[in-house]
Design an enzyme around this catalytic site. Sequence first.
Site, PDB file in Angstrom:
ATOM      1  CG  ASP A  72      -0.315  -0.018   2.477  1.00 31.03           C
ATOM      2  OD1 ASP A  72       0.747  -0.595   2.474  1.00 31.03           O
ATOM      3  OD2 ASP A  72      -0.729   0.708   3.460  1.00 31.03           O
ATOM      4  CD  GLU A 130       4.237   0.240   6.858  1.00 31.96           C
ATOM      5  OE1 GLU A 130       5.107   0.840   7.672  1.00 31.96           O
ATOM      6  OE2 GLU A 130       3.811   1.401   6.078  1.00 31.96           O
TER       7      GLU A 130
END
Length: 358
Positions: A72, A130
């Site tokens: 991400d 994350e």
Amino acid sequence: MPELDLSLPSVDLTRAVCDIPSVSDDETTLADAIFAAVSALPHLDVVRDGDTIVARTQLGRAQRVVIAGHIDTVPINDNLPTRPVVEDGAQYLWGRGTVDMKAGVAVQLKLAAELVAPRVDITWMWYDHEEVAAELNGLTRLAANRPDLFAGDFAILGEPSNGQVEGGCNGNLRAIVRTRGVRAHSARAWIGDNAIHRAAPILARLADHTPEEVEVEGLVYREGLNAVRVSGGVAGNVIPDLCEVEVNYRFAPSRSIDEAVAVVERFFDGYEVEVVDLAGGARPGLDAPLAREFVAAVGAEPRPKYGWTDVARFSALGVPAVNYGPGDPSLAHHDEERVPVAQIDAVERGLRAWLSAP
């Protein structure tokens, strides 16, 4: 669905991975592409948990290394699609995710496809969420569902480290510091008590603060305590009765999470403090035999990691872990995010040489 060609050079694969947008909460398209690509590799056993993909060799080696990277990114701000740029004669790849941390992800995908018989067994992890609160992190979910997948003697996170080895990481704490007052019409402000004005000493205290530098196992970690958001007020003609100052504390890995909370509570003594996010740091872990071999093989001089990374998760499980990836950490989340092409190539060479050594 977009397809990833793992035979591409790592730089081209980085572009392909970056050009599939995957802002936190929107990783599925990229996760689908990664899952399809690695599932086609017969030498890997592949497991999917939500948008986290795990691929493992099962060669019966004496040791296992976990190599992980998050898929991400923070939100896009007119910095996709990627494009090549040249600065001072050096080649860069510009765009969201190039530094944090899809260049590292691309290198990992490339090596996962090509290292059929590495010197150690390898667990490759590509995980979601994350860049948001710790409880949403894909590794949190995976650890609850499949803790066996974290087994290893050493772990490497492909977080940006300028192609150097960064040991451990600082811990990360977020807290809300509140002041309260009394609402009133702003035309008669003396009747009320302005909560935003009451927050001024909090900001002054933070502005005057000098962060500590803490040595841990030979590496010096720089702490930080900063206001990152201020909110308050209900209308343009109302004296506010509540002000909230969100504070971020980056603390050295020698401090436990309880000690970090105590530091913040002491610093804001006399104020209402609520801790809303907390993740412990990780000690450097460079004394592990595999860590020493790795550092020697890639020719790096270990440095501290100031930001929090998921090395902390592995450290908490007893697996020594380091950060090693292309990209300048100071450009992570920057609108001019860009990674040197030479670093992508160098990290691939370093990992390939170490993992392929007899």
